[in-house]
Write an enzyme that holds these catalytic residues in place. Structure first.
Site, short mmCIF file in Angstrom:
data_model
loop_
_atom_site.label_atom_id
_atom_site.label_comp_id
_atom_site.label_asym_id
_atom_site.label_seq_id
_atom_site.Cartn_x
_atom_site.Cartn_y
_atom_site.Cartn_z
N GLU A 179 1.02 2.22 -0.25
CA GLU A 179 -0.40 2.31 0.05
C GLU A 179 -0.60 1.10 1.28
O GLU A 179 -1.49 0.14 0.87
CB GLU A 179 -1.34 2.13 -1.06
CG GLU A 179 -1.33 3.35 -1.69
CD GLU A 179 -2.29 3.07 -2.89
OE1 GLU A 179 -3.07 2.25 -3.09
OE2 GLU A 179 -2.57 4.23 -3.60
N GLU A 359 1.32 9.08 -7.02
CA GLU A 359 0.00 8.22 -7.94
C GLU A 359 -0.93 9.58 -8.23
O GLU A 359 -1.36 9.91 -7.07
CB GLU A 359 -0.34 7.20 -7.58
CG GLU A 359 0.59 5.85 -7.76
CD GLU A 359 -0.13 4.65 -7.34
OE1 GLU A 359 -1.27 4.50 -7.47
OE2 GLU A 359 0.62 3.58 -6.70
C1 FCB Z 1 -3.35 2.32 -6.48
C2 FCB Z 1 -2.31 1.45 -6.60
C3 FCB Z 1 -1.86 1.25 -8.00
C4 FCB Z 1 -2.98 1.27 -9.07
C5 FCB Z 1 -3.84 2.32 -8.70
C6 FCB Z 1 -4.70 2.68 -10.00
O1 FCB Z 1 -4.16 2.24 -5.46
O2 FCB Z 1 -1.20 1.84 -5.83
O3 FCB Z 1 -1.06 -0.03 -8.07
O4 FCB Z 1 -3.44 0.26 -8.88
O5 FCB Z 1 -4.22 2.42 -7.49
#
Ligand code: FCB
Length: 470
Positions: A179, A359
């Site tokens: 990210e 994620e």
């Molecule tokens: C993302 C991050 C991860 C975690 C999630 C909830 O943006 O990459 O580390 O904090 O959010």
């Protein structure tokens, strides 16, 4: 508003992902959020160690000093993953653990930790997905300017070479950055996250140098690891106006948050709204250095963003609350599985790469019930609705090859500290005991019982009140 499709972009994915075998179910974590052992075995400080010590930055003054103590409990954590049935584990290496000053001499005890982790994963039959950078920059490099120093691309390439040489015999899946838009915007634009370096042109310089570092690391990994399968992990969230008059703010948000990194990395150009801020820092040949062929696109997605203009915000924009009545997670993030489906289709068309969702998940203040359990129905409903949406995206053409839940464990959730829990496994922080939640069993069943996700009606998700966005 989901960004519009560009009809000039090819829609057929390149067949770049030779390591691909069937659909990959996994879980994700990151070094600073779980490892702890912050001052052990020669680890150097990171910008998050520094940030956590600034008064009032992190909820309750929490730090990653102990976190989940994964550094000492990785064997138990790998056993949990084996019980869960995942075949892939995405983690990050803590740069300051393996190179305490960020450059120069490596730290052998720190390197040995990841050797052992990889051995344990191998015995458990779990494929490692190694991310080089999940936000814990060595403090010594930030002292030299961190990502606003153009030399950072070279530092990162040297670090990538260390990792490639050490682990390239056992790891084939590599991601460069997690990210980049999030950590640059929050750390160099808004200043709420580490390293809180907000000044003249810090954000555009950080953007360009992180892009250069990505390209340099791709080249190093490609050269040093035979059979490497390389990707980058981007957050992509539809940016919606808080009200119709805020359409421009939403568009600007979309440009910086969603496209400032994948566009130059994969299409070879900065979006028009970004180029005029970044241009002074671009040198001859830079775009070719950034736009290196990669094998897959990693997507992190949780929710849409609602944006408004804000005179005092970075770039004159800010996050705002979603409209009344929008379903929200216990921590206030909007819930909209349809947006996830649309983004998967959009990214497929825009970048023509296989997609791995690296994620997705939902956070809340989970508490043990009287029976000592966590029945996190809201998480099961969210994961069900989002995996259903992914399934629809796949059946309508998106080339999605894997899905990783954030996160295996409750962990240090950046400025929210330990109060916000995203894990499939509850961590009782005073004792560090791990207790699988109901969602852990749900995910295990999903993996075990199905080779394909079944289509179901998305479950009704409760509306909560809570603060807006990241
Ligand atoms: C993302 C991050 C991860 C975690 C999630 C909830 O943006 O990459 O580390 O904090 O959010």
């Amino acid at each position: 508003m989901v960004p519009k499709m560009d009809s000039s972009i090819p829609t057929e994915p390149q067949n770049t992902d030779s390591a691909h075998q069937g659909f990959t179910w996994g879980v994700s974590t990151s070094s600073y959020q779980i490892e702890g052992a912050a001052r052990e075995d020669g680890r150097g400080p990171s910008i998050w160690d520094t940030h956590c010590r600034k008064i009032g930055r992190v909820c309750n003054g929490d730090t990653g000093d102990v976190a989940c103590d994964h550094y000492h409990r990785y064997v138990d954590d790998v056993a949990l993953m084996r019980d869960l049935g995942v075949k892939a584990y995405r983690f990050s290496v803590a740069w300051p653990r393996v190179m305490p000053n960020g450059r120069g001499a490596p730290n052998e005890p720190g390197l040995i930790f990841y050797d052992r982790l990889l051995d344990a994963l191998s015995v458990a039959g779990i494929e490692p997905w190694l991310c080089l950078y999940h936000w814990d920059l060595p403090q010594a490099l930030d002292d030299l300017g961190g990502w606003i120093n153009r030399d950072s691309a070279g530092w990162f390439a040297d670090y990538a070479a260390l990792i490639a040489r050490r682990y390239g015999d056992r790891v084939k899946r590599f991601a460069t950055f997690n990210e980049p838009s999030v950590f640059t915007f929050l750390g160099y634009g808004r200043g709420t996250d580490a390293p809180d370096n907000v000044g003249v042109a810090t954000l555009p310089r950080a953007i360009h140098h992180v892009n250069l570092a990505h390209g340099a690391a791709v080249d190093v990994l490609r050269a040093l690891v035979p059979g490497a399968s390389i990707g980058a992990i981007h957050s992509w969230q539809p940016c919606r106006p808080s009200e119709p008059t805020e359409e421009k703010a939403a568009e600007l948000f979309d440009t910086y948050w969603n496209r400032a990194f994948p566009d130059p990395q994969l299409l070879g150009h900065y979006p028009p709204a970004v180029i005029h801020t970044v241009e002074p820092y671009i040198e001859a040949g830079d775009i070719a250095r950034i736009c290196r062929p990669i094998d897959w696109l990693g997507l992190n997605h949780y929710s849409p963003i609602y944006a408004k203009s804000a005179a005092n915000g970075p770039l004159g924009i800010a996050f705002t609350d979603p409209p009344a009545g929008m379903p929200r997670s216990p921590i206030g993030w909007p819930i909209d599985p349809d947006a996830f489906r649309e983004i998967l289709l959009h990214l497929h068309q825009r970048y023509s790469l296989p997609i791995y969702v690296l994620e997705n998940g939902i956070g809340g203040p989970d508490k043990l019930d009287e029976a000592g359990q966590i029945i996190d129905t809201y998480r099961i409903e969210y994961l069900q609705a989002y995996t259903d949406a992914m399934h629809v995206a796949i059946t309508t053409g998106a080339d999605v090859r894997g899905y990783f839940v954030w996160s295996l464990l409750d962990n240090f959730e950046w400025n929210s500290g330990y109060g916000t829990r995203f894990g499939l496994v509850y961590v009782d922080y005073p004792t560090l005991r791990r207790i699988p939640k109901a969602s852990f069993r749900w995910y295990r069943d999903l993996i075990k019982g199905k080779t394909e996700i079944e289509l179901r009606k998305p479950a009704a998700i409760r509306i909560s009140s809570g603060a807006g966005s990241p």
